[in-house]
Design a protein around this motif. Structure first.
Motif, PDB file in Angstrom:
ATOM      1  N   UNK A   1       0.964  -1.180  -0.075  1.00  0.00           N
ATOM      2  CA  UNK A   1      -0.092  -0.058   0.047  1.00  0.00           C
ATOM      3  C   UNK A   1       0.862   1.112   0.086  1.00  0.00           C
ATOM      4  N   UNK A   2       0.422   2.180  -0.274  1.00  0.00           N
ATOM      5  CA  UNK A   2       1.140   3.484  -0.738  1.00  0.00           C
ATOM      6  C   UNK A   2       0.400   4.686  -0.400  1.00  0.00           C
ATOM      7  N   UNK A   3       1.042   6.176  -0.064  1.00  0.00           N
ATOM      8  CA  UNK A   3       0.489   7.305  -0.025  1.00  0.00           C
ATOM      9  C   UNK A   3       1.336   8.124  -1.200  1.00  0.00           C
ATOM     10  N   UNK A   4       0.685   8.806  -1.964  1.00  0.00           N
ATOM     11  CA  UNK A   4       1.678   9.410  -2.940  1.00  0.00           C
ATOM     12  C   UNK A   4       0.873  11.031  -2.775  1.00  0.00           C
ATOM     13  N   UNK A   5       1.968  11.858  -2.479  1.00  0.00           N
ATOM     14  CA  UNK A   5       1.574  13.565  -2.101  1.00  0.00           C
ATOM     15  C   UNK A   5       2.421  14.246  -3.013  1.00  0.00           C
ATOM     16  N   UNK A   6       1.698  15.347  -3.382  1.00  0.00           N
ATOM     17  CA  UNK A   6       2.179  16.252  -4.518  1.00  0.00           C
ATOM     18  C   UNK A   6       1.941  17.695  -3.783  1.00  0.00           C
ATOM     19  N   UNK A   7       3.060  18.498  -3.633  1.00  0.00           N
ATOM     20  CA  UNK A   7       3.339  19.824  -3.115  1.00  0.00           C
ATOM     21  C   UNK A   7       3.455  20.809  -4.134  1.00  0.00           C
ATOM     22  N   UNK A   8       2.436  21.771  -4.621  1.00  0.00           N
ATOM     23  CA  UNK A   8       2.859  22.755  -5.608  1.00  0.00           C
ATOM     24  C   UNK A   8       4.032  23.900  -4.979  1.00  0.00           C
ATOM     25  N   UNK A   9       4.732  24.471  -5.894  1.00  0.00           N
ATOM     26  CA  UNK A   9       5.482  25.634  -5.280  1.00  0.00           C
ATOM     27  C   UNK A   9       4.851  26.595  -4.717  1.00  0.00           C
ATOM     28  N   UNK A  10       5.335  27.031  -3.575  1.00  0.00           N
ATOM     29  CA  UNK A  10       4.909  28.071  -2.936  1.00  0.00           C
ATOM     30  C   UNK A  10       4.265  27.585  -1.689  1.00  0.00           C
ATOM     31  N   UNK A  11       3.922  26.350  -1.593  1.00  0.00           N
ATOM     32  CA  UNK A  11       3.043  25.765  -0.369  1.00  0.00           C
ATOM     33  C   UNK A  11       3.757  26.032   0.994  1.00  0.00           C
ATOM     34  N   UNK A  12       2.986  26.899   1.754  1.00  0.00           N
ATOM     35  CA  UNK A  12       3.791  27.235   3.025  1.00  0.00           C
ATOM     36  C   UNK A  12       4.114  26.110   3.909  1.00  0.00           C
ATOM     37  N   UNK A  13       3.476  24.950   3.900  1.00  0.00           N
ATOM     38  CA  UNK A  13       3.932  23.654   4.620  1.00  0.00           C
ATOM     39  C   UNK A  13       4.973  22.814   4.090  1.00  0.00           C
ATOM     40  N   UNK A  14       5.843  23.441   3.091  1.00  0.00           N
ATOM     41  CA  UNK A  14       6.768  22.892   2.677  1.00  0.00           C
ATOM     42  C   UNK A  14       7.953  22.316   3.564  1.00  0.00           C
ATOM     43  N   UNK A  15       8.313  22.805   4.631  1.00  0.00           N
ATOM     44  CA  UNK A  15       9.267  22.424   5.727  1.00  0.00           C
ATOM     45  C   UNK A  15       8.578  21.599   6.687  1.00  0.00           C
ATOM     46  N   UNK A  16       7.474  21.741   7.563  1.00  0.00           N
ATOM     47  CA  UNK A  16       6.885  21.088   8.318  1.00  0.00           C
ATOM     48  C   UNK A  16       6.582  19.648   7.749  1.00  0.00           C
ATOM     49  N   UNK A  17       5.769  19.768   6.600  1.00  0.00           N
ATOM     50  CA  UNK A  17       5.303  18.638   5.971  1.00  0.00           C
ATOM     51  C   UNK A  17       6.298  17.276   5.424  1.00  0.00           C
ATOM     52  N   UNK A  18       7.434  18.163   5.020  1.00  0.00           N
ATOM     53  CA  UNK A  18       8.122  17.397   3.984  1.00  0.00           C
ATOM     54  C   UNK A  18       9.313  16.807   4.896  1.00  0.00           C
ATOM     55  N   UNK A  19       9.620  17.458   5.923  1.00  0.00           N
ATOM     56  CA  UNK A  19      10.635  17.138   6.891  1.00  0.00           C
ATOM     57  C   UNK A  19      10.263  16.906   8.177  1.00  0.00           C
ATOM     58  N   UNK A  20       8.763  17.088   8.712  1.00  0.00           N
ATOM     59  CA  UNK A  20       8.659  16.947  10.023  1.00  0.00           C
ATOM     60  C   UNK A  20       7.901  15.742  10.379  1.00  0.00           C
ATOM     61  N   UNK A  21       7.514  14.808   9.414  1.00  0.00           N
ATOM     62  CA  UNK A  21       6.757  13.496   9.651  1.00  0.00           C
ATOM     63  C   UNK A  21       7.430  12.447   9.080  1.00  0.00           C
ATOM     64  N   UNK A  22       8.233  12.074  10.288  1.00  0.00           N
ATOM     65  CA  UNK A  22       9.186  10.768  10.106  1.00  0.00           C
ATOM     66  C   UNK A  22       8.371   9.490  10.117  1.00  0.00           C
ATOM     67  N   UNK A  23       8.759   8.330   9.435  1.00  0.00           N
ATOM     68  CA  UNK A  23       7.567   7.369   9.405  1.00  0.00           C
ATOM     69  C   UNK A  23       7.824   6.424  10.800  1.00  0.00           C
ATOM     70  N   UNK A  24       8.863   6.788  11.462  1.00  0.00           N
ATOM     71  CA  UNK A  24       9.077   5.679  12.676  1.00  0.00           C
ATOM     72  C   UNK A  24       8.287   6.520  13.706  1.00  0.00           C
ATOM     73  N   UNK A  25       7.949   7.850  13.567  1.00  0.00           N
ATOM     74  CA  UNK A  25       7.098   8.714  14.517  1.00  0.00           C
ATOM     75  C   UNK A  25       5.744   8.440  14.210  1.00  0.00           C
ATOM     76  N   UNK A  26       5.299   8.286  13.093  1.00  0.00           N
ATOM     77  CA  UNK A  26       3.848   8.066  12.842  1.00  0.00           C
ATOM     78  C   UNK A  26       3.596   6.527  12.675  1.00  0.00           C
TER      79      UNK A  26
END
Length: 240
Positions: free
Chosen positions: A101-126
């Motif tokens: 199973x998989x999740x595939x997520x796209x972030x458009x340029x300018x998305x203000x959640x770039x840092x938190x979403x991309x780097x702040x959700x480690x698989x081991x934590x979730x």
């Protein structure tokens, strides 16, 4: 007099806040234009139920059945601010009960959640939040998509239900000239995040592919399934 003074202070603060918001907007407005010509990663998600044959490289099943699971994105929407997303599962046709199973997520340029979403959700934590136990973080592996190579995080978990093994693969894609990139540990330092916030660094387009492989014979077999079912559907495309 005191009421007038408070009203004056409130008015000044409101004006300053408005100017600050306008300044931030003016700084970030050109971001989409800046990244408009940047090629981006794309996953060709199957549109409906399919049966497909697989190679002999670690997979002996006769085929897979694919099922889209858009309802699972609802939980992700509550925590993440992606622009577009897809979720589904490939179910093996053999008796072993393999699934990917998989999740595939796209972030458009300018998305203000770039840092938190991309780097702040480690698989081991979730995964730990679901009761899964992290057994080991394996060395990252490299995939090749066209002329671009990308690291994939590889983690091994123990399922809380029956102690079976769950292999998790996380691909974080960013343009080569992105201001921040994942470190060897999959994230960025707090110092980098603070520096990026104060400097209002641009938010480039980004992609996340997170996959979970169950009932595979081992890591190499699970990785072969990941390459066969998902990596083979990745491509670099010109925006348009």
């Amino acid at each position: 007099m005191q009421r007038k003074h408070s009203y004056f202070v409130f008015s000044v603060c409101s004006v300053l806040l408005l100017f600050a918001e306008l300044a931030v907007f003016a700084f970030r407005a050109p971001e989409k234009q800046r990244w408009a010509s940047t090629p981006v990663l794309k996953l060709d998600v199957p549109a409906e139920m399919i049966e497909e044959s697989t190679s002999d490289a670690g997979l002996k099943a006769e085929g897979y059945r694919y099922a889209s699971q858009p309802e699972r994105l609802e939980g992700a929407v509550e925590q993440l601010s992606f622009s577009e997303g897809a979720c589904g599962v490939f179910i093996g046709a053999d008796r072993a009960g393999k699934s990917m199973d998989f999740f595939y997520l796209e972030y458009e340029a300018g998305n203000p959640s770039y840092i938190d979403d991309i780097f702040g959700h480690a698989p081991e934590v979730c995964m730990s939040a679901t009761g899964a136990k992290l057994r080991q973080k394996h060395p990252s592996r490299t995939i090749q998509v066209g002329d671009f190579s990308n690291k994939v995080d590889v983690l091994e978990f123990e399922s809380p239900l029956n102690a079976s093994t769950l292999w998790v693969f996380k691909l974080t894609w960013l343009p080569e000239d992105a201001p921040l990139k994942p470190s060897s540990g999959g994230g960025v330092t707090r110092r980098d995040k603070i520096r990026a916030g104060f400097s209002l660094k641009p938010r480039p387009p980004a992609r996340i592919l997170l996959a979970g492989a169950r009932n595979y014979e081992g890591l190499d077999s699970a990785w072969a399934g990941f390459e066969e079912l998902l990596v083979s559907r990745l491509r670099i495309v010109d925006p348009g």
